[in-house]
Design an enzyme around this catalytic site. Structure first.
Site, mmCIF file in Angstrom:
data_model
loop_
_atom_site.group_PDB
_atom_site.id
_atom_site.type_symbol
_atom_site.label_atom_id
_atom_site.label_comp_id
_atom_site.label_asym_id
_atom_site.label_seq_id
_atom_site.Cartn_x
_atom_site.Cartn_y
_atom_site.Cartn_z
ATOM 1 N N GLN B 192 0.828 -1.214 0.000
ATOM 2 C CA GLN B 192 0.000 0.000 0.000
ATOM 3 C C GLN B 192 0.865 1.267 0.000
ATOM 4 O O GLN B 192 0.506 2.273 -0.605
ATOM 5 C CB GLN B 192 -1.006 -0.007 1.163
ATOM 6 C CG GLN B 192 -0.428 -0.102 2.563
ATOM 7 C CD GLN B 192 -0.187 -1.539 3.020
ATOM 8 O OE1 GLN B 192 -0.073 -2.466 2.205
ATOM 9 N NE2 GLN B 192 -0.101 -1.752 4.325
ATOM 10 N N ASN B 215 9.778 -6.668 1.786
ATOM 11 C CA ASN B 215 9.396 -8.081 1.743
ATOM 12 C C ASN B 215 8.800 -8.430 0.376
ATOM 13 O O ASN B 215 8.819 -7.624 -0.561
ATOM 14 C CB ASN B 215 8.420 -8.401 2.884
ATOM 15 C CG ASN B 215 7.131 -7.594 2.775
ATOM 16 O OD1 ASN B 215 6.772 -7.084 1.711
ATOM 17 N ND2 ASN B 215 6.422 -7.483 3.876
ATOM 18 N N SER B 238 20.904 -12.032 0.089
ATOM 19 C CA SER B 238 22.296 -11.610 -0.033
ATOM 20 C C SER B 238 23.232 -12.796 -0.269
ATOM 21 O O SER B 238 22.887 -13.937 0.028
ATOM 22 C CB SER B 238 22.668 -10.904 1.263
ATOM 23 O OG SER B 238 23.845 -10.180 1.121
ATOM 24 N N GLN B 260 27.474 -12.780 5.775
ATOM 25 C CA GLN B 260 26.324 -12.878 4.870
ATOM 26 C C GLN B 260 25.259 -13.814 5.430
ATOM 27 O O GLN B 260 24.065 -13.551 5.330
ATOM 28 C CB GLN B 260 26.744 -13.397 3.490
ATOM 29 C CG GLN B 260 27.543 -12.407 2.690
ATOM 30 C CD GLN B 260 26.877 -11.062 2.596
ATOM 31 O OE1 GLN B 260 25.763 -10.952 2.118
ATOM 32 N NE2 GLN B 260 27.536 -10.023 3.084
ATOM 33 N N HIS B 263 22.375 -12.606 7.609
ATOM 34 C CA HIS B 263 21.331 -11.715 7.064
ATOM 35 C C HIS B 263 19.981 -12.404 6.992
ATOM 36 O O HIS B 263 18.956 -11.816 7.325
ATOM 37 C CB HIS B 263 21.692 -11.250 5.651
ATOM 38 C CG HIS B 263 22.441 -9.961 5.624
ATOM 39 N ND1 HIS B 263 21.929 -8.803 6.121
ATOM 40 C CD2 HIS B 263 23.665 -9.652 5.147
ATOM 41 C CE1 HIS B 263 22.803 -7.817 5.954
ATOM 42 N NE2 HIS B 263 23.871 -8.310 5.372
ATOM 43 N N GLU B 329 26.897 -11.265 -5.709
ATOM 44 C CA GLU B 329 26.719 -9.893 -5.245
ATOM 45 C C GLU B 329 28.040 -9.335 -4.683
ATOM 46 O O GLU B 329 28.453 -8.236 -5.019
ATOM 47 C CB GLU B 329 25.634 -9.897 -4.154
ATOM 48 C CG GLU B 329 25.282 -8.531 -3.604
ATOM 49 C CD GLU B 329 24.337 -8.642 -2.403
ATOM 50 O OE1 GLU B 329 24.165 -9.753 -1.866
ATOM 51 O OE2 GLU B 329 23.791 -7.590 -2.000
ATOM 52 N N HIS B 330 28.661 -10.093 -3.785
ATOM 53 C CA HIS B 330 29.932 -9.679 -3.174
ATOM 54 C C HIS B 330 31.003 -10.723 -3.477
ATOM 55 O O HIS B 330 30.758 -11.913 -3.305
ATOM 56 C CB HIS B 330 29.808 -9.591 -1.654
ATOM 57 C CG HIS B 330 28.688 -8.738 -1.168
ATOM 58 N ND1 HIS B 330 27.515 -9.262 -0.650
ATOM 59 C CD2 HIS B 330 28.553 -7.394 -1.112
ATOM 60 C CE1 HIS B 330 26.713 -8.270 -0.302
ATOM 61 N NE2 HIS B 330 27.303 -7.129 -0.566
ATOM 62 N N ASP B 363 29.546 -2.538 3.447
ATOM 63 C CA ASP B 363 28.153 -2.377 3.860
ATOM 64 C C ASP B 363 27.902 -1.033 4.521
ATOM 65 O O ASP B 363 26.767 -0.558 4.542
ATOM 66 C CB ASP B 363 27.760 -3.473 4.860
ATOM 67 C CG ASP B 363 27.504 -4.805 4.175
ATOM 68 O OD1 ASP B 363 27.233 -4.806 2.966
ATOM 69 O OD2 ASP B 363 27.574 -5.844 4.864
ATOM 70 N N GLU B 417 10.104 2.282 -45.116
ATOM 71 C CA GLU B 417 9.381 1.791 -43.938
ATOM 72 C C GLU B 417 7.888 2.069 -44.036
ATOM 73 O O GLU B 417 7.133 1.747 -43.107
ATOM 74 C CB GLU B 417 9.957 2.410 -42.651
ATOM 75 C CG GLU B 417 11.330 1.845 -42.283
ATOM 76 C CD GLU B 417 11.808 2.265 -40.903
ATOM 77 O OE1 GLU B 417 11.133 3.107 -40.262
ATOM 78 O OE2 GLU B 417 12.849 1.752 -40.459
ATOM 79 N N HIS B 422 6.586 10.952 -42.311
ATOM 80 C CA HIS B 422 7.979 11.122 -41.868
ATOM 81 C C HIS B 422 8.815 11.697 -43.015
ATOM 82 O O HIS B 422 9.555 12.666 -42.839
ATOM 83 C CB HIS B 422 8.586 9.778 -41.445
ATOM 84 C CG HIS B 422 8.166 9.286 -40.092
ATOM 85 N ND1 HIS B 422 6.892 8.906 -39.801
ATOM 86 C CD2 HIS B 422 8.874 9.105 -38.951
ATOM 87 C CE1 HIS B 422 6.825 8.507 -38.533
ATOM 88 N NE2 HIS B 422 8.024 8.616 -37.995
#
Lengths: 430, 430
Positions: B192, B215, B238, B260, B263, B329-330, B363, B417, B422
């Site tokens: 929302q 989430n 992660s 990691q 997390h 990612e890392h 981080d 075309e 045009h």
């Protein structure tokens, strides 16, 4: 076509309605597309074969030529072009390439005042896929505009998928693919082609980024696959805003307005001018030109349903604010000194400066990309560029001393965020 | 945790399984989110009030303070910080700002050899929205990493939405918002809140770009609203890949792996090393450290289900290719001379060079963004940057002579075309 006067009391209401008008269909193709994606993901080439027979009436057989268009075929299509068209496509490709070369980003690599080494390195994606529609929206210029930035970025494998309904190929498209050095062309279309590019099949290896225009199914497939691959911005019907004073030949401006209208019945052409007499002259010129166009069915429908002429009292004072609210894909400033007004245009896909810059030169040969944000997305999106085919890897290097210097702050923040292993990875080294 | 040996016959099969493993849930929240978006679009603030009571047990009343957190409140939260945390947040903000200042793109404006003026002008979006989660994933560092690039880009209006379940506010988050100069903070969360940012309500004006973690509902809302607004890349759990030789203290590497793992149970930590004995030593160190962590429940679940230790024979020869397939990612290069290997790492969100650069410094305080592509998306996506809050307007200016020069080619292409208006917009000017 609607004529609005900025000094009428109901102008704000009417203009707001134009700004908020959504010309994009909410076709509920979502479930169909989800089914198709799942079928291709699970069934691979077999699913492609079934869907291509069903939607394109084209048989993908044991013959590779039924699946793939060869480099010999694209070369032959190019060689077969009429000289004038060949020269025009070559010029377009050369100018598009030159402009996009200038978009290549620079790497960073430096040490800051705490002797921390920081930087970012750009690299191309390995493989890019491009959807090339059949039918009305099949423009070789679009192939150039999608393929050349990818090649300039350094993409090693550039894959085109295009439907060949009843087996028919589009020779112009093949010629354009030859010019761009497209590496693979697969004869599949629709959401199933996008699925094949994203997930890969036995024959078609997956790609990392998918761009290119398509119908509602193709657009929805890209939307659903966003994240599995990178995609370009959602594209809606084309649009132009022409800001013109009465010094322009009405025929010129009428042609500019209709050059968008002829794309699609949902395209939109808007004129802002400061003279009601001039507005009427342009409207008359539109009517005259409409009668001459082979695209008049489409152009008339667009102009009648979505065309707008806005008469203001003072172009310089009023037009920029209206333009920013419209955030149009194309904005022409057909005025004597466009520079001052251009400085006030914040939201636009591309701006065409002065009386001698019809938008159509940007569609083909100017150099900048013609894949531009539509439907007010110029508020947050940009035209297609080399960056859409590249990604950036940041990097960090500390030594014992710099870790001692900034490490404790990292550990302190990790502790308050409740992440003790983060903190430990710093403190154990101190 | 799985231990793999690169010289075993089944290695390719097992490694491929790891590469293809999707740790992201396919939660079917799609319909729920679609309903919520539609409710907010139609019902505005009333819908927000109902949904916020239902999901957050927070009453949005006639009192503005129930809707919005004031600048006085964020200032007070900042003033109330412990000195060490305040210094750490200030240092982080300062360093993040400095790094991102260097990302600002340059405009282009030039005339080419045909005297065609071409260019591109960058500008910031007017308003950006940032989702700040409540609960476990509520990190003030993430607020800095999202808000500072927006402010550096020049965004005039930076809006945060964050749930305040049962009315509870997160003081650290408020302090971080104060540091970043966030302009508005609204006490709404979930899909929302994303809907309110995209569509706008009477109280909450719409924004142009929405970023920030959340989430499954928040992520799905962003996905569905992509195109209505700009969004950042879809984010999954992660992950870290540590490439380490046996010269590293096993305790250091164990802490890096668990940083990691702590997390999220779906996070993934992978070690590639060239010594089975060293691998065993790190695994032991992980077990010892796990027992000490307040986050051990999460970290253990992640390590047991998703942790991987790969033993190769030759790090320099084998690790880069594996790293590129994982596109993590890392990526930590905990080796004596990381430069040569770094040159071969093509796909990674961020790379941490050498033994003294634990990922955790990135981080918080190093400067580069910690919002990075997960789930192999480093193949095509980049970390969050100033560019995510800016857009580019290309421009073109021709004069009579340059239009004569390149215009005919545009007209020729328009004709083939099938777009006569045009062509006409060019030829009418010649």
């Amino acid at each position: 076509m609607r004529r609005l006067y900025a000094n009428k009391p109901d102008f704000e209401t009417q203009f707001t309605r134009i700004v908020e008008d959504r010309r994009e269909s909410d076709d509920s193709v979502e479930r169909d597309v989800r089914d198709i994606l799942e079928r291709v993901r699970a069934g691979g080439d077999e699913a492609l074969r079934d869907l291509t027979m069903r939607f394109d009436k084209h048989a993908l057989t044991a013959e590779l030529t039924s699946w793939r268009i060869s480099a010999d075929q694209t070369k032959a299509a190019y060689d077969f072009l009429e000289p004038e068209v060949k020269r025009a496509l070559d010029l377009a490709a050369e100018r598009i390439r030159a402009y996009h070369e200038g978009q290549k980003p620079e790497d960073r690599d430096y040490r800051d005042e705490k002797n921390v080494r920081l930087g970012a390195r750009w690299s191309a994606v390995e493989a890019a896929g491009m959807y090339v529609p059949g039918g009305r929206a099949a423009y070789p210029s679009s192939l150039l505009m999608n393929a050349i930035p990818a090649k300039v970025a350094g993409v090693e494998r550039l894959v085109v998928t295009t439907p060949t309904p009843h087996g028919e190929m589009n020779a112009l498209m093949l010629a354009a693919a030859h010019i761009c050095g497209v590496d693979e062309i697969w004869r599949v279309g629709g959401a199933q082609a996008v699925a094949a590019l994203a997930y890969g099949t036995t024959r078609i290896k997956p790609v990392d980024v998918i761009t290119g225009p398509g119908n509602a199914w193709v657009a929805e497939a890209k939307r659903q696959l966003f994240g599995v691959v990178g995609i370009d911005m959602v594209a809606g019907p084309s649009e132009i805003l022409v800001i013109a004073d009465e010094e322009n030949d009405p025929d010129w401006i009428a042609a500019d307005l209709l050059s968008q209208a002829e794309h699609d019945p949902d395209s939109q052409s808007i004129l802002i001018t400061d003279s009601a007499a001039y507005a009427a002259a342009v409207e008359d010129a539109v009517d005259v030109l409409l009668a001459q166009l082979s695209t008049r069915m489409t152009a008339r429908e667009s102009w009648e349903n979505h065309g707008v002429v806005i008469v203001v009292e003072d172009l310089a004072a009023e037009a920029p604010a209206l333009a920013n609210r419209l955030a149009a894909e194309h904005v022409e400033l057909a005025i004597a000194d466009p520079e001052a007004m251009f400085a006030q245009i914040k939201h636009a896909g591309s701006v065409f400066l002065g009386r001698n810059t019809p938008e159509a030169v940007g569609d083909y040969v100017a150099g900048p990309n013609h894949v531009l944000p539509t439907g007010r997305r110029a508020r947050f999106a940009s035209g297609l560029s080399v960056l859409d085919f590249m990604k950036r890897t940041s990097f960090i290097e500390l030594d014992e001393k710099s870790l001692k210097d900034i490490g404790p702050a990292a550990a302190a923040l990790a502790e308050v965020e409740g992440l003790p292993a983060h903190a430990r990875s710093v403190t154990v080294r101190l």
